[in-house]
Design a protein around this motif. Structure first.
Motif, PDB file in Angstrom:
ATOM      1  N   MET A 163     -26.604 -53.634 -11.148  1.00  0.00           N
ATOM      2  CA  MET A 163     -26.386 -54.994 -11.584  1.00  0.00           C
ATOM      3  C   MET A 163     -25.690 -54.948 -12.946  1.00  0.00           C
ATOM      4  O   MET A 163     -26.061 -54.193 -13.824  1.00  0.00           O
ATOM      5  N   ARG A 164     -24.700 -55.741 -13.104  1.00  0.00           N
ATOM      6  CA  ARG A 164     -23.961 -55.788 -14.369  1.00  0.00           C
ATOM      7  C   ARG A 164     -24.297 -57.070 -15.104  1.00  0.00           C
ATOM      8  O   ARG A 164     -24.359 -58.135 -14.518  1.00  0.00           O
ATOM      9  N   LYS A 165     -24.509 -56.920 -16.417  1.00  0.00           N
ATOM     10  CA  LYS A 165     -24.751 -58.070 -17.294  1.00  0.00           C
ATOM     11  C   LYS A 165     -23.897 -57.875 -18.542  1.00  0.00           C
ATOM     12  O   LYS A 165     -23.620 -56.749 -18.960  1.00  0.00           O
ATOM     13  N   LEU A 166     -23.516 -58.962 -19.130  1.00  0.00           N
ATOM     14  CA  LEU A 166     -22.681 -58.927 -20.315  1.00  0.00           C
ATOM     15  C   LEU A 166     -23.548 -59.137 -21.549  1.00  0.00           C
ATOM     16  O   LEU A 166     -24.343 -60.075 -21.603  1.00  0.00           O
ATOM     17  N   ILE A 167     -23.419 -58.234 -22.511  1.00  0.00           N
ATOM     18  CA  ILE A 167     -24.140 -58.348 -23.779  1.00  0.00           C
ATOM     19  C   ILE A 167     -23.103 -58.345 -24.895  1.00  0.00           C
ATOM     20  O   ILE A 167     -22.196 -57.512 -24.905  1.00  0.00           O
ATOM     21  N   GLU A 168     -23.253 -59.252 -25.830  1.00  0.00           N
ATOM     22  CA  GLU A 168     -22.299 -59.356 -26.932  1.00  0.00           C
ATOM     23  C   GLU A 168     -22.913 -58.796 -28.210  1.00  0.00           C
ATOM     24  O   GLU A 168     -24.068 -59.071 -28.536  1.00  0.00           O
ATOM     25  N   PHE A 169     -22.143 -57.957 -28.922  1.00  0.00           N
ATOM     26  CA  PHE A 169     -22.545 -57.391 -30.203  1.00  0.00           C
ATOM     27  C   PHE A 169     -21.570 -57.842 -31.270  1.00  0.00           C
ATOM     28  O   PHE A 169     -20.379 -58.015 -31.000  1.00  0.00           O
ATOM     29  N   ASP A 170     -22.072 -57.976 -32.502  1.00  0.00           N
ATOM     30  CA  ASP A 170     -21.122 -58.218 -33.592  1.00  0.00           C
ATOM     31  C   ASP A 170     -20.387 -56.908 -33.862  1.00  0.00           C
ATOM     32  O   ASP A 170     -20.826 -55.835 -33.443  1.00  0.00           O
ATOM     33  N   ASP A 171     -19.242 -56.994 -34.518  1.00  0.00           N
ATOM     34  CA  ASP A 171     -18.381 -55.817 -34.710  1.00  0.00           C
ATOM     35  C   ASP A 171     -19.085 -54.671 -35.414  1.00  0.00           C
ATOM     36  O   ASP A 171     -18.941 -53.509 -35.027  1.00  0.00           O
ATOM     37  N   ASP A 172     -19.869 -54.965 -36.457  1.00  0.00           N
ATOM     38  CA  ASP A 172     -20.541 -53.927 -37.226  1.00  0.00           C
ATOM     39  C   ASP A 172     -21.564 -53.186 -36.360  1.00  0.00           C
ATOM     40  O   ASP A 172     -21.619 -51.955 -36.360  1.00  0.00           O
ATOM     41  N   THR A 173     -22.356 -53.916 -35.610  1.00  0.00           N
ATOM     42  CA  THR A 173     -23.358 -53.296 -34.743  1.00  0.00           C
ATOM     43  C   THR A 173     -22.680 -52.442 -33.676  1.00  0.00           C
ATOM     44  O   THR A 173     -23.112 -51.312 -33.408  1.00  0.00           O
ATOM     45  N   PHE A 174     -21.618 -52.951 -33.072  1.00  0.00           N
ATOM     46  CA  PHE A 174     -20.920 -52.203 -32.035  1.00  0.00           C
ATOM     47  C   PHE A 174     -20.329 -50.911 -32.598  1.00  0.00           C
ATOM     48  O   PHE A 174     -20.425 -49.851 -31.967  1.00  0.00           O
ATOM     49  N   ASP A 175     -19.755 -50.979 -33.809  1.00  0.00           N
ATOM     50  CA  ASP A 175     -19.206 -49.766 -34.435  1.00  0.00           C
ATOM     51  C   ASP A 175     -20.302 -48.725 -34.661  1.00  0.00           C
ATOM     52  O   ASP A 175     -20.095 -47.526 -34.429  1.00  0.00           O
ATOM     53  N   LYS A 176     -21.463 -49.179 -35.108  1.00  0.00           N
ATOM     54  CA  LYS A 176     -22.580 -48.256 -35.345  1.00  0.00           C
ATOM     55  C   LYS A 176     -23.093 -47.656 -34.044  1.00  0.00           C
ATOM     56  O   LYS A 176     -23.441 -46.476 -33.994  1.00  0.00           O
ATOM     57  N   LEU A 177     -23.145 -48.453 -32.994  1.00  0.00           N
ATOM     58  CA  LEU A 177     -23.570 -47.932 -31.696  1.00  0.00           C
ATOM     59  C   LEU A 177     -22.570 -46.910 -31.152  1.00  0.00           C
ATOM     60  O   LEU A 177     -22.968 -45.882 -30.587  1.00  0.00           O
ATOM     61  N   LYS A 178     -21.278 -47.186 -31.308  1.00  0.00           N
ATOM     62  CA  LYS A 178     -20.257 -46.225 -30.866  1.00  0.00           C
ATOM     63  C   LYS A 178     -20.412 -44.912 -31.623  1.00  0.00           C
ATOM     64  O   LYS A 178     -20.330 -43.835 -31.032  1.00  0.00           O
ATOM     65  N   GLN A 179     -20.639 -44.989 -32.943  1.00  0.00           N
ATOM     66  CA  GLN A 179     -20.797 -43.778 -33.746  1.00  0.00           C
ATOM     67  C   GLN A 179     -22.059 -43.020 -33.342  1.00  0.00           C
ATOM     68  O   GLN A 179     -22.043 -41.794 -33.221  1.00  0.00           O
ATOM     69  N   LEU A 180     -23.140 -43.729 -33.106  1.00  0.00           N
ATOM     70  CA  LEU A 180     -24.380 -43.084 -32.660  1.00  0.00           C
ATOM     71  C   LEU A 180     -24.158 -42.388 -31.322  1.00  0.00           C
ATOM     72  O   LEU A 180     -24.612 -41.257 -31.114  1.00  0.00           O
ATOM     73  N   GLY A 181     -23.447 -43.042 -30.425  1.00  0.00           N
ATOM     74  CA  GLY A 181     -23.124 -42.433 -29.140  1.00  0.00           C
ATOM     75  C   GLY A 181     -22.313 -41.155 -29.302  1.00  0.00           C
ATOM     76  O   GLY A 181     -22.582 -40.158 -28.636  1.00  0.00           O
ATOM     77  N   ARG A 182     -21.347 -41.176 -30.197  1.00  0.00           N
ATOM     78  CA  ARG A 182     -20.539 -39.969 -30.451  1.00  0.00           C
ATOM     79  C   ARG A 182     -21.415 -38.856 -31.023  1.00  0.00           C
ATOM     80  O   ARG A 182     -21.314 -37.702 -30.614  1.00  0.00           O
ATOM     81  N   ASP A 183     -22.261 -39.213 -31.998  1.00  0.00           N
ATOM     82  CA  ASP A 183     -23.115 -38.214 -32.646  1.00  0.00           C
ATOM     83  C   ASP A 183     -24.083 -37.567 -31.660  1.00  0.00           C
ATOM     84  O   ASP A 183     -24.372 -36.385 -31.755  1.00  0.00           O
ATOM     85  N   ARG A 184     -24.589 -38.342 -30.732  1.00  0.00           N
ATOM     86  CA  ARG A 184     -25.569 -37.844 -29.761  1.00  0.00           C
ATOM     87  C   ARG A 184     -24.934 -37.431 -28.445  1.00  0.00           C
ATOM     88  O   ARG A 184     -25.640 -37.014 -27.529  1.00  0.00           O
TER      89      ARG A 184
END
Length: 78
Positions: free
Chosen positions: A1-22
């Motif tokens: 099932m697909r759902k759309l979640i919206e993040f503010d730019d700062d949070t999304f950037d931090k999540l992308k970086q965390l994903g790269r780090d891990r």
């Protein structure tokens, strides 16, 4: 099932970086976060968790057995 979640730019950037780090995808980070949230609120995340929780509730509801009334203690006196 697909759902759309919206993040503010700062949070999304931090999540992308965390994903790269891990070395994890955004989906893996989201799965972990939602599993932690459900666990925090005592909601089982799968059948195995539900069965464990059910067994704990059953064990807690079962009264503990008392020692037999005929049991005697050694008093140390003779």
């Amino acid at each position: 099932m697909r759902k759309l979640i919206e993040f503010d730019d700062d949070t999304f950037d931090k999540l992308k970086q965390l994903g790269r780090d891990r070395m994890a995808t955004l989906q893996e980070l989201a799965d972990e976060a939602f599993a932690d949230l459900l666990k925090k609120h005592g909601i089982p995340i799968d059948l195995k968790d539900a069965l464990r929780k059910s067994a704990r509730l059953r064990d807690a509801a079962t009264p503990a057995r008392a020692a037999p009334s005929g049991a005697s203690r050694k008093s140390g006196r003779k």
